[in-house]
Design an enzyme around this catalytic site. Sequence first.
Site: not given
Ligand code: UDX
Length: 437
Positions: A36, A152, A261
Amino acid sequence: MRKLCVVGSGYVGLVTGACFADLGNEVSLVDIDERKIEMLLAGNMPIYEPGLAELVQRNSAAQRMHFSTCYAEALENAEFVFICVGTPSGVDGEADLQYVRAAAQTIAETMRHPLIVINKSTVPVGTGDWTREIITSKQPQPIDFSVVSCPEFLREGSAIADFLQPDRTVLGSTDRAAAESVAELYTPVNAPVVITDLRTAEMIKYASNAFLATRISFINEISIICEQLGADVTEVARGMGFDKRIGPHFLEAGIGFGGSCFPKDVKALANMAQTHGMHPQLLNAVMEINAFQRRQITLKAREMLGGSVNGRTLAILGLAFKQNTDDTRESPSLTVARSLLNQGALVKAYDPVAMENASRDLPGIQLCQSPYDAADGSDALLVLTPWNEFKHLDMRRIHSSMAQAIVIDGRNMYNPAELRKLGFAYRGVGRGYNGEG
Ligand code: UDX
């Protein structure tokens, strides 16, 4: 200008490092993964995140960002060290802290002057205290340090904007002055700062993610009920979202949440509760509904293809766990693909950026050059990641190239009436129509 060291060059480390450098600080990024660091030194990115490559290049050129595999070099003159290493799920869902432990130990062994150690990795409640104990016990001679938890909240795909315009900054420490020094670093982003104790800060992160995951499972459960009762969940969510107490976000029904996450953090929080003698009923239900939602897609495909997918060709659009990322960790789309393959289907797939990662996890899928290529000759088209480029496909062209004109819209991206008018058999998620979804 302050001097910072960032441990870990994953999503969190790179975004944190690049954004702090862009705010005028000098950042040394250290990672034990030589590959990396070599990539970064050569100007290449180990991950895909919109805008990140430009930010890293600009700040490296300005000598505000440095990369190294050597802690001693990276910690030289640093006032702050951010721990941004991975905390994968262990066998029982507990967070695996081996990388945090290794980082804390090496910091202890290498530090030569007082430091503020900031933990950004998502860690079980109590890890801040444990980190302090590790550092104290591993220091060759006592040197002053403080531990601050700064969870975060960035989302993949919009990580840079999330860093620069956060809803809040949470800082937890037993040393208020240390937390205030970190708060100063965040002054340019101009967001409310919550200063609290270590354990509370760590819990804020888990509770936030678990709450968002709960909203998704909630609307997904409503979607199943909508299908049975002939209501449309997209309109239900819209109608609910205007209520200020509810709000419009995170109410999109789909194929369940994935990513690095939500699944891991809900599991880890449930595990923490269980190991302390509690029964986390709601968290367990959130995970159960999430698994069920993924299965629904395969069940719909089976039903629409007369009871079995064996020997059928299914096209999947979207392999990343969500749009604007190449991340396929815990991607619901891959769960669906795996299940279809196990049931004897031929799976063709297209994703704008996640195909390389997906084929590593699932070599059995046939990768395609475009959505049209995937649809060509297929018995059903499953749209599983809501990439923008899938919104305006030439559906007439797709209709004429498919063996059977079946669309399963796992993210409710299309207008059901329009697709049916074109001659498709269409099922979305929670869009009741004559008893269909
Ligand atoms: C998430 C949190 O939002 C963030 O604050 C934390 O730091 C890390 O985890 P991330 O995993 O990048 O971030 O994705 P996010 O945009 O939150 O979406 C998570 C999952 O939920 C995705 O699979 C998305 O498709 C799904 N999702 C999200 C839904 O199915 N419906 C929604 O309304 C929103």
